[in-house]
Design a protein around this motif. Structure first.
Motif, PDB file in Angstrom:
ATOM      1  N   VAL A 248     -12.785  -9.320  -5.326  1.00 31.42           N
ATOM      2  CA  VAL A 248     -11.733  -8.735  -4.506  1.00 31.42           C
ATOM      3  C   VAL A 248     -11.843  -9.299  -3.098  1.00 31.42           C
ATOM      4  O   VAL A 248     -12.948  -9.560  -2.605  1.00 31.42           O
ATOM      5  N   ARG A 249     -10.677  -9.520  -2.473  1.00 36.33           N
ATOM      6  CA  ARG A 249     -10.632 -10.009  -1.089  1.00 36.33           C
ATOM      7  C   ARG A 249      -9.748  -9.072  -0.293  1.00 36.33           C
ATOM      8  O   ARG A 249      -8.651  -8.700  -0.741  1.00 36.33           O
ATOM      9  N   ILE A 250     -10.205  -8.689   0.869  1.00 40.56           N
ATOM     10  CA  ILE A 250      -9.350  -7.910   1.774  1.00 40.56           C
ATOM     11  C   ILE A 250      -9.403  -8.588   3.129  1.00 40.56           C
ATOM     12  O   ILE A 250     -10.476  -8.682   3.745  1.00 40.56           O
ATOM     13  N   ARG A 251      -8.276  -9.080   3.542  1.00 40.87           N
ATOM     14  CA  ARG A 251      -8.227  -9.852   4.781  1.00 40.87           C
ATOM     15  C   ARG A 251      -6.777 -10.018   5.218  1.00 40.87           C
ATOM     16  O   ARG A 251      -5.881 -10.075   4.373  1.00 40.87           O
ATOM     17  N   ASN A 252      -6.574 -10.087   6.528  1.00 39.95           N
ATOM     18  CA  ASN A 252      -5.229 -10.341   7.057  1.00 39.95           C
ATOM     19  C   ASN A 252      -4.156  -9.448   6.432  1.00 39.95           C
ATOM     20  O   ASN A 252      -3.116  -9.935   5.979  1.00 39.95           O
ATOM     21  N   GLN A 253      -4.434  -8.166   6.383  1.00 40.77           N
ATOM     22  CA  GLN A 253      -3.464  -7.178   5.904  1.00 40.77           C
ATOM     23  C   GLN A 253      -3.064  -7.373   4.448  1.00 40.77           C
ATOM     24  O   GLN A 253      -1.969  -6.997   4.028  1.00 40.77           O
ATOM     25  N   ARG A 254      -3.969  -7.988   3.688  1.00 43.15           N
ATOM     26  CA  ARG A 254      -3.667  -8.201   2.272  1.00 43.15           C
ATOM     27  C   ARG A 254      -4.885  -7.881   1.408  1.00 43.15           C
ATOM     28  O   ARG A 254      -6.018  -8.086   1.827  1.00 43.15           O
ATOM     29  N   ILE A 255      -4.611  -7.424   0.202  1.00 41.64           N
ATOM     30  CA  ILE A 255      -5.678  -7.204  -0.775  1.00 41.64           C
ATOM     31  C   ILE A 255      -5.413  -8.128  -1.966  1.00 41.64           C
ATOM     32  O   ILE A 255      -4.307  -8.125  -2.529  1.00 41.64           O
ATOM     33  N   PHE A 256      -6.416  -8.909  -2.301  1.00 40.41           N
ATOM     34  CA  PHE A 256      -6.340  -9.752  -3.494  1.00 40.41           C
ATOM     35  C   PHE A 256      -7.318  -9.231  -4.535  1.00 40.41           C
ATOM     36  O   PHE A 256      -8.474  -8.944  -4.221  1.00 40.41           O
ATOM     37  N   HIS A 257      -6.831  -9.107  -5.764  1.00 42.73           N
ATOM     38  CA  HIS A 257      -7.715  -8.797  -6.887  1.00 42.73           C
ATOM     39  C   HIS A 257      -7.794 -10.066  -7.720  1.00 42.73           C
ATOM     40  O   HIS A 257      -6.800 -10.478  -8.321  1.00 42.73           O
ATOM     41  N   GLY A 258      -8.957 -10.714  -7.724  1.00 41.64           N
ATOM     42  CA  GLY A 258      -9.023 -12.058  -8.274  1.00 41.64           C
ATOM     43  C   GLY A 258      -8.120 -12.939  -7.416  1.00 41.64           C
ATOM     44  O   GLY A 258      -8.130 -12.834  -6.189  1.00 41.64           O
ATOM     45  N   ASN A 259      -7.324 -13.739  -8.046  1.00 40.43           N
ATOM     46  CA  ASN A 259      -6.430 -14.611  -7.273  1.00 40.43           C
ATOM     47  C   ASN A 259      -5.060 -13.987  -7.016  1.00 40.43           C
ATOM     48  O   ASN A 259      -4.178 -14.627  -6.458  1.00 40.43           O
ATOM     49  N   LYS A 260      -4.897 -12.759  -7.459  1.00 43.63           N
ATOM     50  CA  LYS A 260      -3.570 -12.136  -7.374  1.00 43.63           C
ATOM     51  C   LYS A 260      -3.493 -11.149  -6.211  1.00 43.63           C
ATOM     52  O   LYS A 260      -4.335 -10.247  -6.094  1.00 43.63           O
ATOM     53  N   GLN A 261      -2.486 -11.333  -5.386  1.00 38.99           N
ATOM     54  CA  GLN A 261      -2.288 -10.375  -4.300  1.00 38.99           C
ATOM     55  C   GLN A 261      -1.746  -9.078  -4.894  1.00 38.99           C
ATOM     56  O   GLN A 261      -0.743  -9.080  -5.614  1.00 38.99           O
ATOM     57  N   VAL A 262      -2.422  -7.980  -4.572  1.00 39.88           N
ATOM     58  CA  VAL A 262      -1.971  -6.704  -5.137  1.00 39.88           C
ATOM     59  C   VAL A 262      -1.365  -5.785  -4.090  1.00 39.88           C
ATOM     60  O   VAL A 262      -0.667  -4.829  -4.412  1.00 39.88           O
ATOM     61  N   PHE A 263      -1.639  -6.076  -2.813  1.00 38.35           N
ATOM     62  CA  PHE A 263      -1.086  -5.202  -1.770  1.00 38.35           C
ATOM     63  C   PHE A 263      -1.041  -5.947  -0.448  1.00 38.35           C
ATOM     64  O   PHE A 263      -1.918  -6.755  -0.140  1.00 38.35           O
ATOM     65  N   SER A 264      -0.004  -5.656   0.325  1.00 34.13           N
ATOM     66  CA  SER A 264       0.043  -6.173   1.693  1.00 34.13           C
ATOM     67  C   SER A 264       0.772  -5.161   2.561  1.00 34.13           C
ATOM     68  O   SER A 264       1.558  -4.345   2.070  1.00 34.13           O
ATOM     69  N   SER A 265       0.467  -5.206   3.834  1.00 32.13           N
ATOM     70  CA  SER A 265       1.094  -4.283   4.779  1.00 32.13           C
ATOM     71  C   SER A 265       1.094  -4.940   6.143  1.00 32.13           C
ATOM     72  O   SER A 265       0.185  -5.685   6.486  1.00 32.13           O
TER      73      SER A 265
ATOM     74  N   LYS B  65       0.982  -3.226   8.838  1.00 33.08           N
ATOM     75  CA  LYS B  65       0.355  -2.285   9.767  1.00 33.08           C
ATOM     76  C   LYS B  65      -0.957  -2.826  10.334  1.00 33.08           C
ATOM     77  O   LYS B  65      -1.679  -3.543   9.660  1.00 33.08           O
ATOM     78  N   PRO B  66      -1.287  -2.456  11.586  1.00 33.06           N
ATOM     79  CA  PRO B  66      -2.602  -2.804  12.116  1.00 33.06           C
ATOM     80  C   PRO B  66      -3.699  -2.069  11.335  1.00 33.06           C
ATOM     81  O   PRO B  66      -3.402  -1.221  10.489  1.00 33.06           O
ATOM     82  N   THR B  67      -4.933  -2.377  11.647  1.00 35.73           N
ATOM     83  CA  THR B  67      -6.047  -2.011  10.764  1.00 35.73           C
ATOM     84  C   THR B  67      -6.015  -0.588  10.218  1.00 35.73           C
ATOM     85  O   THR B  67      -6.043  -0.393   8.999  1.00 35.73           O
ATOM     86  N   GLN B  68      -6.000   0.427  11.100  1.00 39.61           N
ATOM     87  CA  GLN B  68      -6.101   1.797  10.589  1.00 39.61           C
ATOM     88  C   GLN B  68      -4.924   2.144   9.683  1.00 39.61           C
ATOM     89  O   GLN B  68      -5.096   2.821   8.662  1.00 39.61           O
ATOM     90  N   GLY B  69      -3.740   1.671  10.060  1.00 36.18           N
ATOM     91  CA  GLY B  69      -2.562   1.907   9.227  1.00 36.18           C
ATOM     92  C   GLY B  69      -2.676   1.177   7.901  1.00 36.18           C
ATOM     93  O   GLY B  69      -2.314   1.714   6.846  1.00 36.18           O
ATOM     94  N   PHE B  70      -3.181  -0.033   7.954  1.00 35.96           N
ATOM     95  CA  PHE B  70      -3.380  -0.816   6.733  1.00 35.96           C
ATOM     96  C   PHE B  70      -4.348  -0.100   5.787  1.00 35.96           C
ATOM     97  O   PHE B  70      -4.110   0.000   4.577  1.00 35.96           O
ATOM     98  N   LEU B  71      -5.447   0.407   6.351  1.00 38.52           N
ATOM     99  CA  LEU B  71      -6.453   1.084   5.525  1.00 38.52           C
ATOM    100  C   LEU B  71      -5.850   2.334   4.869  1.00 38.52           C
ATOM    101  O   LEU B  71      -6.075   2.598   3.689  1.00 38.52           O
ATOM    102  N   LYS B  72      -5.071   3.064   5.650  1.00 36.06           N
ATOM    103  CA  LYS B  72      -4.471   4.295   5.121  1.00 36.06           C
ATOM    104  C   LYS B  72      -3.432   3.980   4.046  1.00 36.06           C
ATOM    105  O   LYS B  72      -3.377   4.646   3.004  1.00 36.06           O
ATOM    106  N   GLU B  73      -2.635   2.966   4.288  1.00 34.58           N
ATOM    107  CA  GLU B  73      -1.616   2.602   3.295  1.00 34.58           C
ATOM    108  C   GLU B  73      -2.264   2.068   2.016  1.00 34.58           C
ATOM    109  O   GLU B  73      -1.775   2.315   0.917  1.00 34.58           O
ATOM    110  N   SER B  74      -3.360   1.331   2.189  1.00 35.14           N
ATOM    111  CA  SER B  74      -4.082   0.812   1.014  1.00 35.14           C
ATOM    112  C   SER B  74      -4.629   1.966   0.186  1.00 35.14           C
ATOM    113  O   SER B  74      -4.557   1.957  -1.054  1.00 35.14           O
ATOM    114  N   TYR B  75      -5.156   2.956   0.878  1.00 34.33           N
ATOM    115  CA  TYR B  75      -5.688   4.162   0.203  1.00 34.33           C
ATOM    116  C   TYR B  75      -4.594   4.816  -0.645  1.00 34.33           C
ATOM    117  O   TYR B  75      -4.812   5.172  -1.798  1.00 34.33           O
ATOM    118  N   LYS B  76      -3.420   4.938  -0.046  1.00 36.06           N
ATOM    119  CA  LYS B  76      -2.311   5.564  -0.773  1.00 36.06           C
ATOM    120  C   LYS B  76      -1.867   4.681  -1.942  1.00 36.06           C
ATOM    121  O   LYS B  76      -1.618   5.159  -3.039  1.00 36.06           O
TER     122      LYS B  76
END
Lengths: 199, 85
Positions: free
Chosen positions: A11-28, A30-41
């Motif tokens: 898994v990669r989490i960087r630059n407001q994006r989450i990758f699972h393997g080579n596939k992007q699964v989430f992006s936002s 939002k700045p860091t705290q907002g990104f973390l909260k949105e990822s949680y949801k």
């Protein structure tokens, strides 16, 4: 010695994006705290304690949630993490608060290995863990240490990698290492996966 | 009376990062620890800091917390009796 071990997932989490393997699964955006909260949801996590954690621990919970979802995770799964900044962001916040009123809730996160504890509590791991501080991503350190744990049967699987929270920037790369998968667990493969998204 | 209780609920939600709670979700007699709000030992320390910072109450014996941090009602009663600001 490491031929039997595979990089089962990463898994990669960087630059407001989450990758699972080579596939992007989430992006936002939002700045860091907002990104973390949105990822949680987005990941549909229900764990109120998440909101009390510092960003380093939140990143650890998010990353392992991606890695562990729909998997049976053995309780002896070891955690071998690293970064360069330790818990510096929480340390700085604590330092500022010391001028007025210290916050116990901030103080408890002034160690990098707290993230290992938070992950262990959430996923009920009872395992070996280590948090290394190094100037840069050190694939040899991670492979050597993980292999020792696996070879000595201290762990049947390992989550290893890099989890950095520094100057409002985050950089997470965690791999699940076990005997399942196709990609060999080697220093070269680890380096390649880490640097692929970074460059 | 009720203003202090509402103020306490707002402070607790904000300072303890209870993001999934609204003031209306917390009843005055809800247990703060255990099955109620599910606060933990670090939260208890934060509540001690909150009492001192917002109401000028300094708890010298940690054991006192067990009697005060039972519910919003109990906290409010203690604050009303001991506040210095």
């Amino acid at each position: 010695m490491s031929e039997g071990y595979k990089i089962s997932d990463f898994v990669r989490i960087r630059n407001q994006r989450i990758f699972h393997g080579n596939k992007q699964v989430f992006s936002s955006e939002k700045p860091t705290q907002g990104f973390l909260k949105e990822s949680y949801k987005f990941l549909n996590i229900s764990y109120p304690k998440f909101h009390k954690m510092d960003a380093l621990c939140k990143l650890g919970i998010l990353a392992t949630e991606v890695l562990f979802k729909n998997r049976e995770i053995p309780a002896d799964t070891a955690l071998v993490f690293s970064n360069s900044a330790s818990s510096l962001e929480s340390d700085k916040q604590h330092r500022i608060l010391m001028e007025a009123t210290v916050s116990p809730a901030v103080f408890v996160y002034t160690l990098p290995n707290i993230v290992l504890g938070e992950i262990s509590i959430k996923y009920k791991l009872q395992s070996e863990n280590a948090f290394f501080i190094s100037n840069r991503f050190d694939a040899r350190l991670l492979t050597d240490y993980s292999e020792i744990l696996l070879d000595s049967l201290k762990a049947s699987a390992v989550v290893c990698g890099w989890i950095e929270w520094k100057n409002a920037e985050y950089d997470v790369f965690l791999c699940l290492i076990s005997k399942e998968g196709r990609l060999s667990f080697s220093e070269e493969n680890l380096e390649e996966l880490y640097h692929f998204e970074n460059e | 009376m009720s203003d202090l209780r509402t103020e306490l609920k707002q402070s607790i939600i904000e300072q303890l990062n209870l993001e999934e709670f609204e003031v209306e979700d917390i009843a005055n007699d809800d247990a703060l620890f255990g099955d109620g709000l599910g606060l933990d030992s670090i939260d208890a320390l934060e509540l001690i800091v909150l009492l001192e910072k917002d109401y000028g109450i300094k708890l010298t014996e940690p054991e006192q917390g067990k009697e005060i941090f039972i519910s919003i009602d109990k906290m409010a009663e203690y604050i009303e009796a001991h506040r210095t600001k």
